[in-house]
Design a protein around this motif. Structure first.
Motif, PDB file in Angstrom:
ATOM      1  N   LEU A 130     -20.996  35.250   7.570  1.00 54.96           N
ATOM      2  CA  LEU A 130     -22.452  35.411   7.528  1.00 54.96           C
ATOM      3  C   LEU A 130     -22.944  36.531   8.433  1.00 54.96           C
ATOM      4  N   MET A 131     -22.082  36.981   9.353  1.00 51.53           N
ATOM      5  CA  MET A 131     -22.466  38.035  10.288  1.00 51.53           C
ATOM      6  C   MET A 131     -21.810  39.364   9.941  1.00 51.53           C
ATOM      7  N   GLN A 132     -21.327  39.500   8.702  1.00 50.63           N
ATOM      8  CA  GLN A 132     -20.694  40.744   8.247  1.00 50.63           C
ATOM      9  C   GLN A 132     -21.320  41.197   6.936  1.00 50.63           C
ATOM     10  N   GLY A 133     -21.340  42.514   6.735  1.00 53.13           N
ATOM     11  CA  GLY A 133     -21.807  43.058   5.461  1.00 53.13           C
ATOM     12  C   GLY A 133     -23.265  43.501   5.496  1.00 53.13           C
ATOM     13  N   ASP A 134     -23.715  44.068   4.379  1.00 57.62           N
ATOM     14  CA  ASP A 134     -25.066  44.628   4.306  1.00 57.62           C
ATOM     15  C   ASP A 134     -26.157  43.573   4.429  1.00 57.62           C
ATOM     16  N   ASP A 135     -25.869  42.323   4.057  1.00 54.03           N
ATOM     17  CA  ASP A 135     -26.881  41.261   4.117  1.00 54.03           C
ATOM     18  C   ASP A 135     -26.604  40.293   5.266  1.00 54.03           C
ATOM     19  N   ALA A 136     -25.896  40.769   6.286  1.00 56.68           N
ATOM     20  CA  ALA A 136     -25.571  39.916   7.431  1.00 56.68           C
ATOM     21  C   ALA A 136     -26.831  39.534   8.197  1.00 56.68           C
ATOM     22  N   VAL A 137     -26.794  38.365   8.823  1.00 60.11           N
ATOM     23  CA  VAL A 137     -27.926  37.875   9.605  1.00 60.11           C
ATOM     24  C   VAL A 137     -27.497  37.637  11.048  1.00 60.11           C
ATOM     25  N   ILE A 138     -28.484  37.566  11.917  1.00 65.79           N
ATOM     26  CA  ILE A 138     -28.255  37.147  13.301  1.00 65.79           C
ATOM     27  C   ILE A 138     -28.111  35.626  13.290  1.00 65.79           C
ATOM     28  N   VAL A 139     -27.075  35.103  13.925  1.00 64.05           N
ATOM     29  CA  VAL A 139     -26.867  33.656  13.970  1.00 64.05           C
ATOM     30  C   VAL A 139     -27.164  33.152  15.379  1.00 64.05           C
ATOM     31  N   VAL A 140     -28.037  32.151  15.453  1.00 59.90           N
ATOM     32  CA  VAL A 140     -28.327  31.480  16.724  1.00 59.90           C
ATOM     33  C   VAL A 140     -27.791  30.056  16.633  1.00 59.90           C
ATOM     34  N   LEU A 141     -26.944  29.691  17.570  1.00 66.24           N
ATOM     35  CA  LEU A 141     -26.383  28.339  17.639  1.00 66.24           C
ATOM     36  C   LEU A 141     -26.913  27.664  18.892  1.00 66.24           C
ATOM     37  N   SER A 142     -27.446  26.468  18.760  1.00 65.70           N
ATOM     38  CA  SER A 142     -27.852  25.712  19.941  1.00 65.70           C
ATOM     39  C   SER A 142     -27.114  24.384  19.948  1.00 65.70           C
ATOM     40  N   GLY A 143     -26.630  23.990  21.118  1.00 59.86           N
ATOM     41  CA  GLY A 143     -25.857  22.763  21.206  1.00 59.86           C
ATOM     42  C   GLY A 143     -25.431  22.477  22.632  1.00 59.86           C
ATOM     43  N   THR A 144     -24.573  21.495  22.782  1.00 57.52           N
ATOM     44  CA  THR A 144     -24.086  21.105  24.099  1.00 57.52           C
ATOM     45  C   THR A 144     -22.992  22.053  24.566  1.00 57.52           C
ATOM     46  N   GLU A 145     -22.515  21.817  25.782  1.00 61.11           N
ATOM     47  CA  GLU A 145     -21.454  22.655  26.340  1.00 61.11           C
ATOM     48  C   GLU A 145     -20.209  22.652  25.452  1.00 61.11           C
ATOM     49  N   GLU A 146     -20.056  21.584  24.679  1.00 57.21           N
ATOM     50  CA  GLU A 146     -18.922  21.487  23.755  1.00 57.21           C
ATOM     51  C   GLU A 146     -18.910  22.647  22.765  1.00 57.21           C
ATOM     52  N   LEU A 147     -20.091  23.092  22.362  1.00 55.27           N
ATOM     53  CA  LEU A 147     -20.214  24.203  21.413  1.00 55.27           C
ATOM     54  C   LEU A 147     -19.558  25.455  21.969  1.00 55.27           C
ATOM     55  N   ALA A 148     -19.864  25.793  23.200  1.00 58.11           N
ATOM     56  CA  ALA A 148     -19.286  26.993  23.812  1.00 58.11           C
ATOM     57  C   ALA A 148     -17.773  26.890  23.906  1.00 58.11           C
ATOM     58  N   GLN A 149     -17.269  25.705  24.216  1.00 61.42           N
ATOM     59  CA  GLN A 149     -15.821  25.513  24.330  1.00 61.42           C
ATOM     60  C   GLN A 149     -15.132  25.762  22.996  1.00 61.42           C
ATOM     61  N   VAL A 150     -15.748  25.306  21.896  1.00 60.63           N
ATOM     62  CA  VAL A 150     -15.141  25.489  20.575  1.00 60.63           C
ATOM     63  C   VAL A 150     -15.178  26.960  20.176  1.00 60.63           C
ATOM     64  N   VAL A 151     -16.308  27.615  20.375  1.00 62.49           N
ATOM     65  CA  VAL A 151     -16.440  29.020  19.985  1.00 62.49           C
ATOM     66  C   VAL A 151     -15.444  29.885  20.745  1.00 62.49           C
ATOM     67  N   ARG A 152     -15.170  29.523  21.979  1.00 59.58           N
ATOM     68  CA  ARG A 152     -14.224  30.309  22.784  1.00 59.58           C
ATOM     69  C   ARG A 152     -12.795  30.219  22.254  1.00 59.58           C
ATOM     70  N   THR A 153     -12.508  29.255  21.385  1.00 57.08           N
ATOM     71  CA  THR A 153     -11.156  29.150  20.840  1.00 57.08           C
ATOM     72  C   THR A 153     -10.861  30.252  19.833  1.00 57.08           C
ATOM     73  N   ASP A 154     -11.896  30.946  19.346  1.00 59.51           N
ATOM     74  CA  ASP A 154     -11.709  32.044  18.396  1.00 59.51           C
ATOM     75  C   ASP A 154     -12.278  33.311  19.013  1.00 59.51           C
ATOM     76  N   PRO A 155     -11.437  34.199  19.555  1.00 58.03           N
ATOM     77  CA  PRO A 155     -11.923  35.403  20.231  1.00 58.03           C
ATOM     78  C   PRO A 155     -12.798  36.283  19.331  1.00 58.03           C
ATOM     79  N   GLN A 156     -12.509  36.317  18.027  1.00 57.50           N
ATOM     80  CA  GLN A 156     -13.307  37.153  17.127  1.00 57.50           C
ATOM     81  C   GLN A 156     -14.731  36.624  16.986  1.00 57.50           C
ATOM     82  N   VAL A 157     -14.874  35.309  17.022  1.00 61.53           N
ATOM     83  CA  VAL A 157     -16.217  34.721  16.964  1.00 61.53           C
ATOM     84  C   VAL A 157     -16.892  34.845  18.319  1.00 61.53           C
ATOM     85  N   GLN A 158     -16.141  34.583  19.370  1.00 63.05           N
ATOM     86  CA  GLN A 158     -16.720  34.598  20.709  1.00 63.05           C
ATOM     87  C   GLN A 158     -17.336  35.956  21.047  1.00 63.05           C
TER      88      GLN A 158
END
Length: 304
Positions: free
Chosen positions: A146-174
């Motif tokens: 969703l964050m790639q290509g000509d129609d990509a959007v800005i993604v805002v994620l809100s959540g607990t500290e658990e969210l940050a821990q999960v996102v950090r498991t994928d360096p490309q997403v982080q």
């Protein structure tokens, strides 16, 4: 926190020739990637209120061509799967009925097209930590898509500290996300605002303001020392102040005191006196959530 979040959002939007923000994300790298923001804090910390208020501060996001905001807001449904999330997003966007039997990546493509047609610039997923209970890798891939290509959007994620821990498991997403984290409450920095609110309400009610030096510390301890809870508490505090003022006026008191706060707190929390943050001498040692659980168990036993 408002300033930090709005500043990060502003840096992700393009500016026109006059330097004004435009409803178009800034693109990065040769794949036209956008960037996103994670808003991280404890449960009940006021994240949702903060994000919504920040998005509405931008005229280019608050209203689009179709009378809709240029941001799509959605909370994670139950069951928390990628398919259920995409279906929820399509419904929130005003899209017609979609067969739930469709393949999930087909639904993602429909969502991309829907956001392009409606001019959506920001996709905001609230309580996003719940999404990662299912196929974590699939969801992380979808976010990258969703964050790639000509129609990509800005993604805002809100959540607990658990969210940050999960996102950090994928360096490309982080690397695509910056983080706004709620800081702890510091009475020395944030106490004046609360005292001002108390004073204003006392003036309206014709009461003298509380003079107890430790009132702010007790209130902040009741908020679990989370800044977001302090924002929530400012709202709750207004209710608490009103309740305390009602107690004081009923007692025909001339001044609002910490005792009135204690009685109002007891009515709200249903806790015993020794667990009341306004009564306990060593209030900083109170484990308030545990006290609520004890009160609930006692109440349940009494009903039984």
């Amino acid at each position: 926190m408002d300033t930090e979040l709005t500043g990060q959002l502003a840096r992700l939007l393009k500016r026109d020739d006059e330097g004004e923000l435009s409803p178009e994300p800034i693109r990065f790298t040769r794949t036209n990637e956008t960037r996103g923001i994670m808003v991280v804090g404890g449960a009940g910390s006021g994240k949702s209120h903060l994000v919504h208020r920040a998005l509405m501060k931008f005229p280019v996001l608050a209203e689009g061509e179709y009378g809709r905001p240029r941001f799509l807001e959605c909370s994670v449904p139950s069951p928390a799967t990628l398919k259920s999330m995409v279906l929820e997003m399509l419904e929130k966007s005003g899209y017609g009925t979609v067969s739930p039997t469709r393949q999930v990546w087909s639904l993602v493509q429909i969502l991309r097209e829907r956001m392009r047609v409606t001019g959506t610039v920001v996709l905001w997923i609230d309580e996003a930590h719940d999404l990662f209970c299912a196929d974590r890798n699939l969801i992380l891939r979808a976010l990258k898509s969703l964050m790639q290509g000509d129609d990509a959007v800005i993604v805002v994620l809100s959540g607990t500290e658990e969210l940050a821990q999960v996102v950090r498991t994928d360096p490309q997403v982080q690397r695509r996300f910056s983080t706004v984290a709620f800081a702890a409450l510091v009475p020395e920095l944030h106490g004046d605002l609360f005292q001002q609110i108390v004073g204003d309400y006392c003036q309206r009610a014709g009461l003298g303001a509380p003079v107890e030096a430790d009132l702010v510390g007790r209130v902040f301890h009741g908020a679990r020392y989370r800044f977001g809870r302090a924002i929530e508490l400012i709202v709750r505090a207004i209710e608490l102040i009103v309740r305390a003022i009602e107690v004081a006026l009923y007692a025909e008191a001339s001044d609002l005191t910490i005792d009135h706060f204690a009685r109002a707190w007891a009515m709200h929390e249903g806790c015993p006196a020794d667990q009341n943050v306004f009564y306990a001498e060593q209030y900083r040692l109170l484990r308030l959530d545990q006290a609520s659980e004890v009160a609930l168990r006692v109440s349940t036993r009494r009903r039984g």
